[in-house]
Design a protein around this motif. Sequence first.
Motif, PDB file in Angstrom:
ATOM      1  N   TRP A  29       0.839  -1.192   0.000  1.00 38.17           N
ATOM      2  CA  TRP A  29       0.000   0.000   0.000  1.00 38.17           C
ATOM      3  C   TRP A  29       0.874   1.242   0.000  1.00 38.17           C
ATOM      4  O   TRP A  29       1.912   1.283   0.656  1.00 38.17           O
ATOM      5  N   TYR A  30       0.435   2.260  -0.716  1.00 37.46           N
ATOM      6  CA  TYR A  30       1.092   3.563  -0.713  1.00 37.46           C
ATOM      7  C   TYR A  30       0.009   4.600  -0.428  1.00 37.46           C
ATOM      8  O   TYR A  30      -1.000   4.653  -1.121  1.00 37.46           O
ATOM      9  N   MET A  31       0.205   5.403   0.581  1.00 41.60           N
ATOM     10  CA  MET A  31      -0.771   6.439   0.926  1.00 41.60           C
ATOM     11  C   MET A  31      -0.128   7.795   0.675  1.00 41.60           C
ATOM     12  O   MET A  31       0.957   8.079   1.182  1.00 41.60           O
TER      13      MET A  31
ATOM     14  N   LYS B 221      -0.099  11.398  -5.472  1.00 42.14           N
ATOM     15  CA  LYS B 221      -0.396  10.056  -5.981  1.00 42.14           C
ATOM     16  C   LYS B 221       0.020   9.939  -7.444  1.00 42.14           C
ATOM     17  O   LYS B 221       0.595   8.949  -7.862  1.00 42.14           O
TER      18      LYS B 221
ATOM     19  N   PRO C  44      -9.972   6.712   4.153  1.00 42.94           N
ATOM     20  CA  PRO C  44      -9.438   5.886   5.238  1.00 42.94           C
ATOM     21  C   PRO C  44     -10.442   4.908   5.847  1.00 42.94           C
ATOM     22  O   PRO C  44     -10.088   3.794   6.198  1.00 42.94           O
TER      23      PRO C  44
ATOM     24  N   LEU D  69     -10.638   1.533   3.838  1.00 46.54           N
ATOM     25  CA  LEU D  69      -9.457   0.698   3.639  1.00 46.54           C
ATOM     26  C   LEU D  69      -9.598  -0.675   4.259  1.00 46.54           C
ATOM     27  O   LEU D  69      -9.050  -1.640   3.761  1.00 46.54           O
TER      28      LEU D  69
END
Length: 95
Positions: free
Chosen positions: A50-52, A59, A88, A91
């Motif tokens: 995951w990349y937030m 992004k 959030p 998720l």
Amino acid sequence: MKIRLKPPQEMVFRRPRPNRVLVASHGFGKTDLALVELCRAARGKGRQVWYMATSMQAKRVASSRREQLTRPYWAAITAVPDFVVAPPNKLKGLM
């Protein structure tokens, strides 16, 4: 695109801790470091990472750099998924 880590980035990358917090200024290379970490974590079949990001612009930058970094390996896979964008509270259902 070949990423060469700067000495401070290398120091963060080599830390043996599973969880790290990095507070650094603009130009440190946090995105590039995160992509290297994601590629390392995603090695192996069936792995999911995951990349937030803090914004859609962040992004897009990370997605573009990820494509450049992983393009040589695309022939071996059928599709390269995009980063997941979800609020959030949503998720939990995606994991």
